[in-house]
Design a protein around this motif. Sequence first.
Motif, mmCIF file in Angstrom:
data_model
loop_
_atom_site.group_PDB
_atom_site.id
_atom_site.type_symbol
_atom_site.label_atom_id
_atom_site.label_comp_id
_atom_site.label_asym_id
_atom_site.label_seq_id
_atom_site.Cartn_x
_atom_site.Cartn_y
_atom_site.Cartn_z
ATOM 1 N N PHE A 120 0.851 -1.187 0.000
ATOM 2 C CA PHE A 120 0.000 0.000 0.000
ATOM 3 C C PHE A 120 0.893 1.246 0.000
ATOM 4 N N ILE A 121 0.542 2.254 -0.799
ATOM 5 C CA ILE A 121 1.313 3.498 -0.862
ATOM 6 C C ILE A 121 0.392 4.674 -0.558
ATOM 7 N N ASP A 122 0.799 5.514 0.400
ATOM 8 C CA ASP A 122 -0.023 6.642 0.869
ATOM 9 C C ASP A 122 0.882 7.843 1.122
ATOM 10 N N TYR A 123 0.961 8.747 0.154
ATOM 11 C CA TYR A 123 1.862 9.903 0.273
ATOM 12 C C TYR A 123 1.214 11.252 -0.081
ATOM 13 N N ALA A 124 -0.018 11.268 -0.507
ATOM 14 C CA ALA A 124 -0.558 12.468 -1.142
ATOM 15 C C ALA A 124 -0.614 13.690 -0.224
ATOM 16 N N LEU A 125 -0.895 13.485 1.055
ATOM 17 C CA LEU A 125 -0.970 14.646 1.948
ATOM 18 C C LEU A 125 0.304 15.483 1.888
ATOM 19 N N ASN A 126 1.439 14.816 1.953
ATOM 20 C CA ASN A 126 2.716 15.540 1.971
ATOM 21 C C ASN A 126 3.228 15.871 0.582
ATOM 22 N N ASP A 127 2.681 15.236 -0.437
ATOM 23 C CA ASP A 127 3.122 15.518 -1.801
ATOM 24 C C ASP A 127 2.680 16.888 -2.293
ATOM 25 N N ARG A 128 1.795 17.520 -1.560
ATOM 26 C CA ARG A 128 1.441 18.895 -1.930
ATOM 27 C C ARG A 128 2.666 19.804 -1.883
ATOM 28 N N SER A 129 3.644 19.454 -1.073
ATOM 29 C CA SER A 129 4.845 20.292 -0.951
ATOM 30 C C SER A 129 5.752 20.210 -2.173
ATOM 31 N N ILE A 130 5.601 19.136 -2.971
ATOM 32 C CA ILE A 130 6.455 18.991 -4.161
ATOM 33 C C ILE A 130 5.668 19.103 -5.463
ATOM 34 N N GLY A 131 4.361 19.110 -5.377
ATOM 35 C CA GLY A 131 3.547 19.312 -6.569
ATOM 36 C C GLY A 131 3.249 18.034 -7.334
ATOM 37 N N LEU A 132 2.341 18.158 -8.294
ATOM 38 C CA LEU A 132 1.847 17.007 -9.040
ATOM 39 C C LEU A 132 2.917 16.360 -9.911
ATOM 40 N N GLU A 133 3.688 17.155 -10.619
ATOM 41 C CA GLU A 133 4.649 16.603 -11.567
ATOM 42 C C GLU A 133 5.732 15.787 -10.863
ATOM 43 N N ARG A 134 6.306 16.350 -9.822
ATOM 44 C CA ARG A 134 7.372 15.634 -9.113
ATOM 45 C C ARG A 134 6.834 14.396 -8.394
ATOM 46 N N SER A 135 5.661 14.516 -7.808
ATOM 47 C CA SER A 135 5.099 13.362 -7.112
ATOM 48 C C SER A 135 4.733 12.260 -8.104
ATOM 49 N N LEU A 136 4.264 12.633 -9.277
ATOM 50 C CA LEU A 136 3.942 11.632 -10.300
ATOM 51 C C LEU A 136 5.171 10.794 -10.647
ATOM 52 N N LYS A 137 6.294 11.449 -10.831
ATOM 53 C CA LYS A 137 7.528 10.745 -11.167
ATOM 54 C C LYS A 137 7.942 9.793 -10.040
ATOM 55 N N ALA A 138 7.823 10.260 -8.811
ATOM 56 C CA ALA A 138 8.227 9.430 -7.678
ATOM 57 C C ALA A 138 7.314 8.216 -7.533
ATOM 58 N N TRP A 139 6.000 8.428 -7.646
ATOM 59 C CA TRP A 139 5.068 7.308 -7.547
ATOM 60 C C TRP A 139 5.326 6.299 -8.663
ATOM 61 N N GLU A 140 5.557 6.790 -9.868
ATOM 62 C CA GLU A 140 5.775 5.868 -10.984
ATOM 63 C C GLU A 140 7.051 5.062 -10.800
ATOM 64 N N LYS A 141 8.079 5.678 -10.255
ATOM 65 C CA LYS A 141 9.323 4.942 -10.003
ATOM 66 C C LYS A 141 9.078 3.806 -9.014
#
Length: 237
Positions: A120-141
């Motif tokens: 299970f992966i749960d990061y969205a609350l804190n991903d607001r600090s890095i934005g959609l584009e950067r978080s997308l790359k991290a989740w995909e990795k």
Amino acid sequence: MLIKRFVSVVFGVCIVCVVNAQSATGSYVNNLRNELVKTWPHNRTINIVFHGHSVPSGYANTPVVNTLGAYPHLTLHAIKEHYPYAVVNVITTSIGGEQSEQGEKRFKKEVLTHRPDLLFIDYALNDRSIGLERSLKAWEKMIKQALKQDIKIVLMTPTPDLTENILDENTPLAKHAQQIRDLASKYHLGLVDSYVMFKDLAKEGKDLREYMSQSNHPNAEGHKVVLKAIEKWFVSR
């Protein structure tokens, strides 16, 4: 009988549309459920890993950490109620305050080493600090690394932050939630849509403060809301 009843519930209740798409080709966690019903000496240890930030870690009113009241350990309790012969480890690799870029950096050494049967992966609350584009790359990795090892993955949309209006479709959390739904659809993964469950409560007129220990951390009742969505992957009520 338990498994037969469970399958009908999984496909009869929409966790989110991703589940409906998967139902056409069979249950996403069917193999895992088959393992959970095996008895000694044919069973084995099942590892379920929760990776993310403060919420799966169990942070309540910081710095208090309510580990046993958080959804990972509630999940363990629910599984054991319905699979009494199963040997199950619930492992939290989450860190309070962390966002997905940081989680991705330690993913190989601290998550994949546990050889999870389900992640299970749960990061969205804190991903607001890095934005959609950067978080997308991290989740995909992280997703791609796990898929290479044939690990089943369930993505999680965020629990609420009371500083945002959950009924507003244009808030940062709403956008991150949609991005996570899109990722689940793209990679044919499982999805627990915590965000929509709390949104539905708000639409019903419920005061979300009743589910929160502080603005961005659920209390015990809030974690039970998340559990309801997770539980549908494993057990029927």
